[in-house]
Scaffold this active site. Structure first.
Site, PDB file in Angstrom:
ATOM      1  N   TYR A   1       7.648  14.273  33.074  1.00  0.00           N
ATOM      2  CA  TYR A   1       7.163  13.744  34.446  1.00  0.00           C
ATOM      3  C   TYR A   1       5.492  14.142  34.663  1.00  0.00           C
ATOM      4  CZ  TYR A   1       7.252  13.536  39.581  1.00  0.00           C
ATOM      5  OH  TYR A   1       6.923  13.340  41.357  1.00  0.00           O
TER       6      TYR A   1
ATOM      7  N   ASP B   1      -0.769  17.087  30.329  1.00  0.00           N
ATOM      8  CA  ASP B   1      -0.395  17.194  31.557  1.00  0.00           C
ATOM      9  C   ASP B   1       0.081  18.723  31.882  1.00  0.00           C
ATOM     10  OD1 ASP B   1       0.561  17.515  34.205  1.00  0.00           O
ATOM     11  OD2 ASP B   1       1.531  15.908  34.103  1.00  0.00           O
TER      12      ASP B   1
ATOM     13  N   LYS C   1      -0.222  22.736  40.824  1.00  0.00           N
ATOM     14  CA  LYS C   1       0.488  23.980  41.079  1.00  0.00           C
ATOM     15  C   LYS C   1      -0.135  25.461  41.215  1.00  0.00           C
ATOM     16  CE  LYS C   1       4.875  21.771  39.914  1.00  0.00           C
ATOM     17  NZ  LYS C   1       5.102  20.526  39.102  1.00  0.00           N
TER      18      LYS C   1
END
Ligand code: PLP
Length: 429
Positions: free
Chosen positions: A144, A239, A267
């Site tokens: 994702y 990522d 995050k």
């Protein structure tokens, strides 16, 4: 367990918010039941609107690596707020945090701040395409990268190497430029490169996948990607929105010793505030406007409040000598406890872990890619999730999410988690 206020709020929420939530996984659809509305959190504990207490294994999906209400982050916020909360102009804090990120993350020589992990991955992808002048890119099934159009792509059928839109609203035109590979399978990369010569801009990957549950790279896999990218002039993009600052101060690229050309971050980088970033080699990053031709901008990018929180978070992670060791040990104790429980109950599931990330998959077969993860019994996971919740453990409400251990989890809490796991496994068998 009384959850009356959460139920009432969820009913009200559904009238004015689609599905009652601002991000789909929060709705508990994958595990059944209604979501809990959270009132507050402190350390490793989270409290819902009915004042039930849970031990946290979500931690805001990663950012709360030091537990909730970190004093240094709170102090930085308190000091920043009286200077006004936004200017849309450069600030000293942006220089400091950029210097800090460059010093921590091996692949990053220059960095651009954005407002979410989605934005970081989208912007890195645009830059990779602009820089290489190539349209197509490779991603991996089960990884994702946020909800940018070109990432919401499923594997095409049969002989097709190009993807299919995974959501209405994503056009065929976009989908045809996304090529889907299989995690841990270098042959799938070789096939895609062979059938799309000279038109692949980048390979984007979660170096440790966290969004199909926790799935580790096999030995040599990341190195294999690096070698192919070098050979064919393809940019390698990690990522690290999830793994950055989590698996090591420099993320998975530090832990595994493989350096990508660009990295996407999010995050933890905002200390709990909405922040993302992308960075990499100078010559690539200097292709972004205003020095380069690739456009990317943001009204609230580098927001002073967000930067204050992020800077306070990252300085602690950089300075704390034993933190990552301690997080790994706590996680291993939990994982070993779960393995012990499975032995006692004579059940066998797969448990993947690295650093402070782990997933218990309800399948007895090894999980190393999307297909093997998908073999998990999600119904059984749903039942397990509810049993854990009843026992005061707040897990991610999906089989296909990693769990995050924070430094606020102490030995007594580890025991509570392991005991709850035993009783929950027992209850569902
Ligand atoms: C969470 C996540 C994103 C998206 O970040 P948001 O801040 O939710 O937009 C992208 N990539 C990975 C690997 C993630 O875990």
């Amino acid at each position: 367990m009384q959850t009356q206020r959460s139920q009432t709020l969820f009913e009200e929420a559904q009238h004015v918010i689609p599905g009652g939530v601002n991000s789909p996984v929060r709705a508990f659809r994958a595990v059944g039941g209604n979501p809990l509305f959270i009132k507050s959190a402190e350390g490793a504990y989270i409290y819902d609107e009915d004042d039930n207490q849970y031990i946290e294994l979500i931690n805001s999906w990663g950012p709360m690596i030091l537990g909730h209400r970190n004093p240094a982050v709170e102090q930085a916020l308190a000091e920043a707020i009286p200077h006004s909360v936004s200017y849309g102009a450069p600030t000293s804090r942006e220089v400091e945090i950029a210097q800090l990120i460059v010093s921590m993350v091996p692949s990053i020589e220059k960095v651009r701040m954005v407002n979410s992990g989605t934005e970081a991955a989208m912007s890195a992808a645009r830059l990779a395409r602009g820089y290489t002048g190539r349209d197509k890119f490779i991603k991996f099934e089960g990884c994702y990268h946020g909800h940018g159009d070109s990432f919401l792509i499923a594997a095409g059928s049969g002989a097709m190497t190009m993807g299919e839109p995974n959501s209405p609203g994503v056009t065929q035109g976009t989908a045809q430029d996304t090529l889907l590979a299989t995690f841990n399978d270098l042959n799938s990369i070789d096939r895609l490169i062979a059938s799309n010569p000279d038109n692949i801009s980048m390979i984007m990957i979660e170096p440790v996948a966290g969004n199909m549950g926790c799935v580790l790279p096999n030995e040599g896999f990341l190195e294999g990607l690096r070698a192919r990218c070098d050979e064919y002039g393809i940019l390698l993009i990690f990522d690290e929105v999830m793994t950055g600052f989590r698996l090591a101060p420099g993320g998975a690229q530090e832990l595994y010793g493989v350096t990508p050309d660009m990295s996407a971050l999010g995050k933890i980088i905002g200390g709990g505030l909405p922040v993302g970033a992308y960075g990499g080699k100078k010559e690539v990053m200097d292709y972004v406007s205003p020095v380069g031709p690739v456009y990317q901008a943001g009204t609230l990018s580098g927001n002073p409040i967000a930067m204050a929180a992020g800077y306070a978070m990252l300085t602690q992670l950089q300075k704390h000598q034993t933190l990552y060791q301690q997080l790994t040990e706590t996680t291993e104790t939990i994982v070993n406890g779960i393995k012990e429980n499975m032995k006692r109950l004579n059940v066998s599931y797969t448990i993947n872990h690295v650093g402070s990330m782990f997933s218990l998959f309800f399948t007895e077969h090894p999980v190393y890619d999307f297909e093997s993860a998908s073999a998990s019994d999600t119904k059984l996971f749903g039942a397990y999730f509810q049993e854990m919740l009843k026992r005061g453990i707040y897990l991610a409400p999906s089989q296909f999410e990693a769990l995050f251990v924070s430094s606020a989890i102490d030995e007594a809490m580890v025991e509570t988690i392991v005991r709850a796991n035993y009783e929950s496994l027992k209850a569902i068998h």
